[in-house]
Design a protein around this motif. Structure first.
Motif, mmCIF file in Angstrom:
data_model
loop_
_atom_site.group_PDB
_atom_site.id
_atom_site.type_symbol
_atom_site.label_atom_id
_atom_site.label_comp_id
_atom_site.label_asym_id
_atom_site.label_seq_id
_atom_site.Cartn_x
_atom_site.Cartn_y
_atom_site.Cartn_z
ATOM 1 N N SER A 334 0.828 -1.202 0.000
ATOM 2 C CA SER A 334 0.000 0.000 0.000
ATOM 3 C C SER A 334 0.865 1.256 0.000
ATOM 4 O O SER A 334 0.613 2.214 -0.746
ATOM 5 C CB SER A 334 -0.918 -0.032 1.230
ATOM 6 O OG SER A 334 -1.782 1.070 1.267
ATOM 7 N N GLN A 335 1.900 1.265 0.810
ATOM 8 C CA GLN A 335 2.803 2.421 0.871
ATOM 9 C C GLN A 335 3.565 2.600 -0.438
ATOM 10 O O GLN A 335 3.848 3.736 -0.849
ATOM 11 C CB GLN A 335 3.783 2.235 2.027
ATOM 12 C CG GLN A 335 3.131 2.274 3.393
ATOM 13 C CD GLN A 335 4.013 1.707 4.486
ATOM 14 O OE1 GLN A 335 5.226 1.505 4.284
ATOM 15 N NE2 GLN A 335 3.444 1.433 5.642
ATOM 16 N N ALA A 336 3.887 1.489 -1.108
ATOM 17 C CA ALA A 336 4.630 1.569 -2.366
ATOM 18 C C ALA A 336 3.859 2.320 -3.435
ATOM 19 O O ALA A 336 4.446 3.055 -4.241
ATOM 20 C CB ALA A 336 4.972 0.160 -2.853
ATOM 21 N N ARG A 351 0.074 14.348 -11.833
ATOM 22 C CA ARG A 351 -0.740 14.731 -10.690
ATOM 23 C C ARG A 351 -0.532 13.750 -9.534
ATOM 24 O O ARG A 351 -0.433 12.539 -9.743
ATOM 25 C CB ARG A 351 -2.212 14.765 -11.084
ATOM 26 C CG ARG A 351 -3.130 15.281 -9.974
ATOM 27 C CD ARG A 351 -4.554 15.410 -10.456
ATOM 28 N NE ARG A 351 -5.434 15.857 -9.396
ATOM 29 C CZ ARG A 351 -6.755 16.011 -9.516
ATOM 30 N NH1 ARG A 351 -7.334 15.744 -10.684
ATOM 31 N NH2 ARG A 351 -7.481 16.427 -8.494
ATOM 32 N N VAL A 352 -0.477 14.283 -8.326
ATOM 33 C CA VAL A 352 -0.326 13.475 -7.116
ATOM 34 C C VAL A 352 -1.576 13.634 -6.265
ATOM 35 O O VAL A 352 -1.954 14.752 -5.906
ATOM 36 C CB VAL A 352 0.926 13.898 -6.325
ATOM 37 C CG1 VAL A 352 1.031 13.102 -5.023
ATOM 38 C CG2 VAL A 352 2.184 13.715 -7.171
ATOM 39 N N PHE A 353 -2.217 12.518 -5.947
ATOM 40 C CA PHE A 353 -3.457 12.544 -5.173
ATOM 41 C C PHE A 353 -3.155 12.312 -3.692
ATOM 42 O O PHE A 353 -2.093 11.785 -3.341
ATOM 43 C CB PHE A 353 -4.408 11.463 -5.687
ATOM 44 C CG PHE A 353 -4.872 11.683 -7.101
ATOM 45 C CD1 PHE A 353 -5.994 12.459 -7.357
ATOM 46 C CD2 PHE A 353 -4.176 11.143 -8.170
ATOM 47 C CE1 PHE A 353 -6.416 12.679 -8.665
ATOM 48 C CE2 PHE A 353 -4.584 11.352 -9.472
ATOM 49 C CZ PHE A 353 -5.711 12.129 -9.724
ATOM 50 N N PRO A 354 -4.076 12.702 -2.801
ATOM 51 C CA PRO A 354 -3.855 12.486 -1.359
ATOM 52 C C PRO A 354 -3.631 11.012 -1.048
ATOM 53 O O PRO A 354 -4.261 10.130 -1.628
ATOM 54 C CB PRO A 354 -5.152 12.997 -0.729
ATOM 55 C CG PRO A 354 -5.690 13.990 -1.710
ATOM 56 C CD PRO A 354 -5.330 13.458 -3.061
ATOM 57 N N ALA A 355 -2.710 10.759 -0.124
ATOM 58 C CA ALA A 355 -2.333 9.391 0.220
ATOM 59 C C ALA A 355 -3.431 8.697 1.016
ATOM 60 O O ALA A 355 -3.976 9.259 1.964
ATOM 61 C CB ALA A 355 -1.039 9.397 1.027
ATOM 62 N N LYS A 356 -3.740 7.486 0.604
ATOM 63 C CA LYS A 356 -4.654 6.612 1.338
ATOM 64 C C LYS A 356 -3.985 5.252 1.464
ATOM 65 O O LYS A 356 -3.309 4.789 0.540
ATOM 66 C CB LYS A 356 -5.991 6.467 0.611
ATOM 67 C CG LYS A 356 -6.763 7.771 0.432
ATOM 68 C CD LYS A 356 -7.326 8.277 1.752
ATOM 69 C CE LYS A 356 -8.182 9.530 1.531
ATOM 70 N NZ LYS A 356 -8.693 10.080 2.817
ATOM 71 N N PHE A 357 -4.219 4.599 2.587
ATOM 72 C CA PHE A 357 -3.557 3.327 2.846
ATOM 73 C C PHE A 357 -4.563 2.330 3.414
ATOM 74 O O PHE A 357 -5.555 2.710 4.034
ATOM 75 C CB PHE A 357 -2.436 3.487 3.877
ATOM 76 C CG PHE A 357 -1.412 4.528 3.543
ATOM 77 C CD1 PHE A 357 -0.266 4.208 2.829
ATOM 78 C CD2 PHE A 357 -1.571 5.846 3.981
ATOM 79 C CE1 PHE A 357 0.692 5.167 2.540
ATOM 80 C CE2 PHE A 357 -0.620 6.814 3.698
ATOM 81 C CZ PHE A 357 0.508 6.470 2.974
ATOM 82 N N SER A 376 -8.059 0.950 7.706
ATOM 83 C CA SER A 376 -7.708 1.938 6.690
ATOM 84 C C SER A 376 -7.013 3.099 7.386
ATOM 85 O O SER A 376 -7.206 3.338 8.586
ATOM 86 C CB SER A 376 -8.945 2.414 5.932
ATOM 87 O OG SER A 376 -9.887 2.995 6.815
ATOM 88 N N TYR A 377 -6.212 3.836 6.609
ATOM 89 C CA TYR A 377 -5.345 4.867 7.178
ATOM 90 C C TYR A 377 -5.289 6.056 6.227
ATOM 91 O O TYR A 377 -5.540 5.939 5.030
ATOM 92 C CB TYR A 377 -3.918 4.335 7.378
ATOM 93 C CG TYR A 377 -3.834 3.064 8.175
ATOM 94 C CD1 TYR A 377 -3.546 3.084 9.527
ATOM 95 C CD2 TYR A 377 -4.033 1.821 7.555
ATOM 96 C CE1 TYR A 377 -3.458 1.900 10.256
ATOM 97 C CE2 TYR A 377 -3.957 0.645 8.275
ATOM 98 C CZ TYR A 377 -3.665 0.698 9.628
ATOM 99 O OH TYR A 377 -3.590 -0.480 10.334
ATOM 100 N N GLU A 378 -4.917 7.200 6.799
ATOM 101 C CA GLU A 378 -4.663 8.381 5.975
ATOM 102 C C GLU A 378 -3.437 9.103 6.522
ATOM 103 O O GLU A 378 -3.055 8.926 7.689
ATOM 104 C CB GLU A 378 -5.871 9.308 5.949
ATOM 105 C CG GLU A 378 -6.222 9.910 7.282
ATOM 106 C CD GLU A 378 -7.463 10.803 7.224
ATOM 107 O OE1 GLU A 378 -7.665 11.580 8.179
ATOM 108 O OE2 GLU A 378 -8.224 10.713 6.232
ATOM 109 N N ALA A 379 -2.844 9.898 5.657
ATOM 110 C CA ALA A 379 -1.642 10.622 6.050
ATOM 111 C C ALA A 379 -2.003 11.934 6.733
ATOM 112 O O ALA A 379 -2.883 12.667 6.276
ATOM 113 C CB ALA A 379 -0.777 10.904 4.828
#
Length: 421
Positions: A334-336, A351-357, A376-379
């Motif tokens: 997921s982090q990769a 474009r870079v979208f908000p990180a979701k894990f 689930s996680y968010e930055a």
């Protein structure tokens, strides 16, 4: 950056230049992403950077092993539910279909000023962005009497492959009524449910082949992941076989003697027929060599998985200090994807979208008795933060537990395809 590190890396680079030609000259055309480590994080990152950049980024993956054995599902191999080949993977598709240049060598140093990676076999590889996903190494002296020179007598099997095969063979060769001892690791460590799934798998083998054998766990932790689920399962399937000794009874005061196969638990010496020592862990050694650690782990920015010590480097998976995510293959995968997107954005302007894990950890307790935990996680600016989570319930019926196990089998096929193509 310390003077010692500069001297080490300078010496390494000088030796490499005499020993072998450079992999490629420092001046290169397309922007280049170099990935160190070909596991769940590194293989995924290499594939996604190559696939989604559509040839705009030159991707090099540095990984010493030609075959990669997943740590996840290696316990099922020990338990007889998989064969070793089923957890073995290679890099042929990454090279042939995605154009990843796979270099089978050890990365031994990083010159962060010159932006090059030194290789054990000679030469160095320049990068514009570097992704490091080295997994774990063990803390020296964590278990008195044990170091990696003892891993043949007392395997850790926490790096899958030959160690997994060795532990499996030892378990199957135990004398009738023998004793298996696990020295469990302190937090934090790779795959929080992993040691206890392994206990379940060893118990499964012994119940069938050696039902009077005993299992002892020396555990320095007050509690562990899925504890109620495992203890319920152990009582149901393996009643009387498994004894866990926690810190209240000396589980945090353990030493071993690999020559005599003895385990000292707070002064009580136990003769082990098999001893599985899983020591305290730290980030893979390349992180410390590159001065990217604080303590035992590498701090990262969860928005991009960039090192908090070098913005040109992204660090993934077990090696990181990132917040709430467990150290697992699913987490690294997921982090990769977040890191790959950030690398593409930095090198091509995409474009870079908000990180979701997300993460789920499945465990098998007995035949068709699967359980899971996940979230689930968010930055945030401080860390990767847990948003919500779930865990199997105790007392679930057999049909649900079987469905959970089958879900895990499908997940394994999916994630390994996502990693290796």
């Amino acid at each position: 950056m310390t003077l010692n590190r500069r001297r080490f890396l300078g010496s390494a680079a000088a030796a490499a230049s005499l020993a072998a030609p450079m992999v490629q000259a420092a001046s290169h055309g397309k922007p280049r992403a170099v990935v160190i480590g070909g596991g769940a994080g590194g293989a995924t990152a290499a594939r996604y950077i190559a696939k989604d950049s559509k040839g705009e980024i030159d991707v090099i993956l540095i990984e010493p092993s030609r075959s990669y054995y997943t740590c996840f599902f290696s316990n099922l191999y020990i338990g007889g539910f998989r064969d070793l080949q089923s957890i073995e993977h290679n890099y042929a598709t990454l090279a042939s279909e995605y154009g990843v240049n796979v270099v089978h060598d050890w990365a031994v140093g990083v010159d962060r000023d010159a932006k090059t990676v030194a290789l054990a076999g000679g030469g160095s590889v320049p990068y514009d962005r570097l992704v490091i996903s080295p997994g774990i190494d063990f803390v020296d002296g964590a278990v008195p009497g044990w170091d990696v020179t003892a891993q043949t007598a007392m395997p850790h099997a926490y790096k899958a492959g030959t160690q997994s095969a060795l532990l499996k063979a030892q378990v199957e060769a135990m004398p009738e009524g023998g004793t298996y001892v696990m020295v469990a690791p302190p937090n934090p460590f790779r795959c929080p449910p992993g040691p206890y799934e392994r206990i379940s798998m060893v118990a499964h083998v012994l119940k069938e082949k050696n039902p009077t054998a005993k299992i002892i766990i020396a555990d320095p932790k007050e509690g562990f992941s899925k504890q109620a689920l495992f203890e319920e399962g152990w009582q149901k399937h393996y009643g009387g076989m498994i004894t866990r000794i926690g810190p209240d009874f000396g589980g945090d005061n353990v030493s071993v003697n690999a020559d005599t196969m003895e385990v000292d638990i707070d002064g009580e010496v136990i003769k082990a027929d098999v001893c599985n020592v899983i020591p305290a862990q730290k980030a893979g050694m390349i992180c410390a060599a590159a001065d990217l650690t604080e303590g035992n782990w590498a701090p990262v920015n969860g928005h991009t998985m960039q090192s908090r010590l070098d913005e040109n480097i992204h660090i993934l998976g077990d090696a990181t200090n990132q917040g709430d995510m467990p150290k697992s293959g699913f987490s690294a995968n997921s982090q990769a994807k977040v890191a790959a997107m950030a690398v593409r954005g930095a090198l091509t302007g995409s474009r870079v979208f908000p990180a979701k894990f997300s993460n789920t950890c499945w465990s098998l307790i007995n035949t068709d008795d699967g359980v899971k935990v996940g979230a689930s996680y968010e930055a945030t600016d401080e860390k990767i933060a847990k948003v919500d989570g779930f865990i199997s319930d105790t007392g679930e019926d057999d049909a649900l537990r079987k469905a959970t196990y089958e879900e895990s089998v499908g997940w394994y096929a999916g994630i390994t395809s996502d990693m290796f193509g």
